[in-house]
Motif scaffolding. Structure first.
Motif, mmCIF file in Angstrom:
data_model
loop_
_atom_site.group_PDB
_atom_site.id
_atom_site.type_symbol
_atom_site.label_atom_id
_atom_site.label_comp_id
_atom_site.label_asym_id
_atom_site.label_seq_id
_atom_site.Cartn_x
_atom_site.Cartn_y
_atom_site.Cartn_z
ATOM 1 N N UNK A 106 0.847 -1.196 0.000
ATOM 2 C CA UNK A 106 0.000 0.000 0.000
ATOM 3 C C UNK A 106 0.882 1.246 0.000
ATOM 4 N N UNK A 107 1.895 1.249 0.850
ATOM 5 C CA UNK A 107 2.778 2.420 0.944
ATOM 6 C C UNK A 107 3.546 2.645 -0.356
ATOM 7 N N UNK A 108 4.056 1.579 -0.959
ATOM 8 C CA UNK A 108 4.773 1.719 -2.230
ATOM 9 C C UNK A 108 3.846 2.285 -3.296
ATOM 10 N N UNK A 109 2.626 1.799 -3.333
ATOM 11 C CA UNK A 109 1.662 2.294 -4.306
ATOM 12 C C UNK A 109 1.371 3.770 -4.064
ATOM 13 N N UNK A 110 1.273 4.168 -2.799
ATOM 14 C CA UNK A 110 1.031 5.577 -2.471
ATOM 15 C C UNK A 110 2.147 6.451 -3.029
ATOM 16 N N UNK A 111 3.391 6.002 -2.885
ATOM 17 C CA UNK A 111 4.515 6.789 -3.415
ATOM 18 C C UNK A 111 4.457 6.894 -4.936
ATOM 19 N N UNK A 112 3.969 5.869 -5.582
ATOM 20 C CA UNK A 112 3.837 5.916 -7.041
ATOM 21 C C UNK A 112 2.742 6.904 -7.431
ATOM 22 N N UNK A 113 1.571 6.756 -6.813
ATOM 23 C CA UNK A 113 0.436 7.655 -7.051
ATOM 24 C C UNK A 113 -0.659 7.262 -6.066
ATOM 25 N N UNK A 114 -0.966 8.140 -5.133
ATOM 26 C CA UNK A 114 -1.930 7.816 -4.072
ATOM 27 C C UNK A 114 -3.335 7.530 -4.587
ATOM 28 N N UNK A 115 -3.612 7.872 -5.842
ATOM 29 C CA UNK A 115 -4.945 7.680 -6.415
ATOM 30 C C UNK A 115 -5.088 6.427 -7.272
ATOM 31 N N UNK A 116 -3.992 5.708 -7.513
ATOM 32 C CA UNK A 116 -4.090 4.488 -8.315
ATOM 33 C C UNK A 116 -4.788 3.410 -7.494
ATOM 34 N N UNK A 117 -5.762 2.737 -8.080
ATOM 35 C CA UNK A 117 -6.468 1.681 -7.348
ATOM 36 C C UNK A 117 -5.537 0.513 -6.988
ATOM 37 N N UNK A 118 -5.664 0.059 -5.764
ATOM 38 C CA UNK A 118 -4.901 -1.070 -5.242
ATOM 39 C C UNK A 118 -5.824 -2.284 -5.203
ATOM 40 N N UNK A 119 -5.323 -3.403 -5.701
ATOM 41 C CA UNK A 119 -6.095 -4.650 -5.642
ATOM 42 C C UNK A 119 -6.128 -5.136 -4.192
ATOM 43 N N UNK A 120 -7.311 -5.495 -3.721
ATOM 44 C CA UNK A 120 -7.516 -5.904 -2.327
ATOM 45 C C UNK A 120 -8.485 -7.073 -2.262
ATOM 46 N N UNK A 121 -8.352 -7.816 -1.209
ATOM 47 C CA UNK A 121 -9.379 -8.756 -0.776
ATOM 48 C C UNK A 121 -9.786 -8.250 0.611
ATOM 49 N N UNK A 122 -11.073 -7.977 0.790
ATOM 50 C CA UNK A 122 -11.551 -7.429 2.052
ATOM 51 C C UNK A 122 -12.752 -8.230 2.537
ATOM 52 N N UNK A 123 -12.747 -8.552 3.821
ATOM 53 C CA UNK A 123 -13.858 -9.272 4.427
ATOM 54 C C UNK A 123 -14.165 -8.632 5.779
ATOM 55 N N UNK A 124 -15.390 -8.844 6.228
ATOM 56 C CA UNK A 124 -15.769 -8.409 7.565
ATOM 57 C C UNK A 124 -15.260 -9.429 8.575
#
Length: 127
Positions: A106-124
């Motif tokens: 996530x942090x590396x992606x933020x440095x590239x561009x904080x607005x680029x969508x990051x692939x995630x798997x999210x569950x409750x």
């Protein structure tokens, strides 16, 4: 979606044991097993780095962090990163999302561009 080319569609096999190890520090083992099983079945979705950091209430790791640096090099070389694994937070109770695996990505992606969508798997959190 823009930015998809830097993300794999499925997490690496080793991401799930890493998520298990982290979650076992903050949850009972029965919940950890249920959460990891749910993450394996969850669809891959996309969220922006800036939103994930805000929702997690974690600080941005420094660019010099060895894992962040390694992921930035992968991005520059065009190597796709593994989706991050998340437990959904709860705004009503003030509970932030839990990054079970992938904080440095996530942090590396933020440095590239904080607005680029990051692939995630999210569950409750399982009951």
């Amino acid at each position: 979606m823009a930015g998809d080319h830097i993300w794999k569609t499925k997490p690496e096999a080793h991401d799930y044991p890493a998520a298990h190890d982290y979650l076992s520090l903050v949850l009972e083992e029965a919940l950890v097993r249920k959460a990891v099983a749910a993450l394996r079945r969850a669809p891959t979705v996309h969220y922006k780095a800036k939103d994930l950091l805000r929702a997690s209430q974690l600080s941005l790791l420094p660019r010099e962090n060895s894992h962040v640096t390694a992921d930035l090099k992968k991005i520059k070389k065009g190597k796709a990163l593994s989706p991050v694994l998340l437990l959904r937070g709860n705004a009503a109770t003030g509970t932030p999302i839990t990054i079970a695996d992938g904080y440095h990505r996530i942090c590396a992606s933020w440095y590239r561009d904080e607005n680029i969508p990051i692939a995630c798997r999210i569950v409750s959190l399982p009951r």
